[in-house]
Motif scaffolding. Structure first.
Motif, mmCIF file in Angstrom:
data_model
loop_
_atom_site.group_PDB
_atom_site.id
_atom_site.type_symbol
_atom_site.label_atom_id
_atom_site.label_comp_id
_atom_site.label_asym_id
_atom_site.label_seq_id
_atom_site.Cartn_x
_atom_site.Cartn_y
_atom_site.Cartn_z
ATOM 1 N N ASP A 28 -27.167 -35.019 -15.011
ATOM 2 C CA ASP A 28 -26.875 -36.024 -13.983
ATOM 3 C C ASP A 28 -25.371 -36.037 -13.722
ATOM 4 O O ASP A 28 -24.643 -36.890 -14.222
ATOM 5 C CB ASP A 28 -27.374 -37.397 -14.443
ATOM 6 C CG ASP A 28 -27.902 -38.230 -13.287
ATOM 7 O OD1 ASP A 28 -28.224 -37.656 -12.248
ATOM 8 O OD2 ASP A 28 -27.986 -39.457 -13.451
ATOM 9 N N TRP A 33 -23.441 -35.075 -7.387
ATOM 10 C CA TRP A 33 -24.221 -35.973 -6.525
ATOM 11 C C TRP A 33 -23.396 -36.455 -5.338
ATOM 12 O O TRP A 33 -23.890 -36.521 -4.210
ATOM 13 C CB TRP A 33 -24.733 -37.174 -7.314
ATOM 14 C CG TRP A 33 -25.953 -36.899 -8.134
ATOM 15 C CD1 TRP A 33 -26.084 -36.999 -9.484
ATOM 16 C CD2 TRP A 33 -27.226 -36.472 -7.644
ATOM 17 N NE1 TRP A 33 -27.355 -36.656 -9.870
ATOM 18 C CE2 TRP A 33 -28.088 -36.336 -8.759
ATOM 19 C CE3 TRP A 33 -27.728 -36.193 -6.376
ATOM 20 C CZ2 TRP A 33 -29.410 -35.942 -8.649
ATOM 21 C CZ3 TRP A 33 -29.051 -35.800 -6.249
ATOM 22 C CH2 TRP A 33 -29.872 -35.672 -7.375
ATOM 23 N N SER A 65 -34.001 -39.773 -11.961
ATOM 24 C CA SER A 65 -32.622 -39.814 -11.500
ATOM 25 C C SER A 65 -32.471 -40.804 -10.356
ATOM 26 O O SER A 65 -33.035 -40.607 -9.276
ATOM 27 C CB SER A 65 -32.170 -38.414 -11.045
ATOM 28 O OG SER A 65 -30.941 -38.487 -10.355
#
Length: 241
Positions: A28, A33, A65
């Motif tokens: 992550d 992102w 997520s």
């Protein structure tokens, strides 16, 4: 299988998005992102082909997520219109259906940003119009034409009142007429889903606003009574692909 050589992002690149997707699938990565969001979606409802091409992988990540869930919802919310990616959306119809179930479970957890996944769920049901315009009913206004006399009517649903009025440039909203909210028994279709979901999840202000939005208004000019949501949607609903 996506042919990424034809899927450009907002910078015209065709190779950066697949690389970023591989990064976030491994971990992550907050920086990855952020870059994905910038490359796939611009303001003013514009999604690039790479955004729709990335959607299946985002949907797969959404259950574990939060950034994937939010980005997938943002892309779906902009799926109306002529974007040339109908085939990509059709290919992930089953995944979108599962995404809707995921969003419903998330809504039941009553997240602090409840309205965002609520609108994402509407987009997953192809209710793109309400996904785009629905507010939190603290200070919401909807402008539409009376179906009987064509005068522009302002519908207010918020902390300052729930009414239909004629908006005057100098005087504000004049000749106010109170709205007639729909009862739970009168609601149907998407209005019923919206109301019942908000009630289920303890979103009292949202549920009350939806009841008024899908209720009736009286035109201050001619006293004609009409359904607010039907008239507003017929005038403002986007042309679908």
């Amino acid at each position: 299988m996506v042919n990424w050589t034809q899927m450009h992002d907002c910078y015209g690149d065709v190779d950066r998005v697949p690389a970023l997707l591989e990064r976030v699938e491994l971990e992550d990565d907050a920086e990855a992102w952020r870059e994905l969001g910038h490359r796939l979606v611009l303001e003013h409802d514009l999604v690039f082909p790479a955004g729709f091409a990335a959607l299946p992988r985002l949907l797969c990540l959404a259950s574990r997520s939060a950034p994937a869930r939010r980005l997938a919802g943002t892309i779906l919310g902009r799926a109306a219109g002529h974007h040339g990616c109908d085939d990509l959306l059709a290919d992930c119809a089953d995944a979108i259906a599962e995404f809707r179930k995921l969003l419903d479970r998330h809504l039941q957890s009553r997240p602090f940003d409840y309205l965002t996944p609520f609108r994402d769920a509407l987009a997953a049901m192809e209710e793109y119009h309400w996904a785009a315009v629905l507010g939190d009913f603290t200070d919401d206004f909807y402008h539409l034409a009376c179906p009987s006399c064509a005068v522009e009517v302002t519908i207010a649903i918020g902390d300052h009142g729930r009414y239909a009025a004629i908006r005057d440039w100098h005087l504000g909203d004049v000749d106010r007429r109170g709205l007639r909210p729909a009862s739970s028994a009168e609601l149907s279709g998407i209005g019923r889903w919206m109301y019942e979901t908000a009630v289920r999840d303890g979103q009292e202000v949202l549920a009350d606003g939806i009841a008024h939005l899908f209720g009736k208004a009286e035109c201050p000019r001619c006293a004609g009574v009409f359904g607010i949501a039907d008239e507003y949607a017929s005038s403002n609903r986007p042309v679908l692909r």
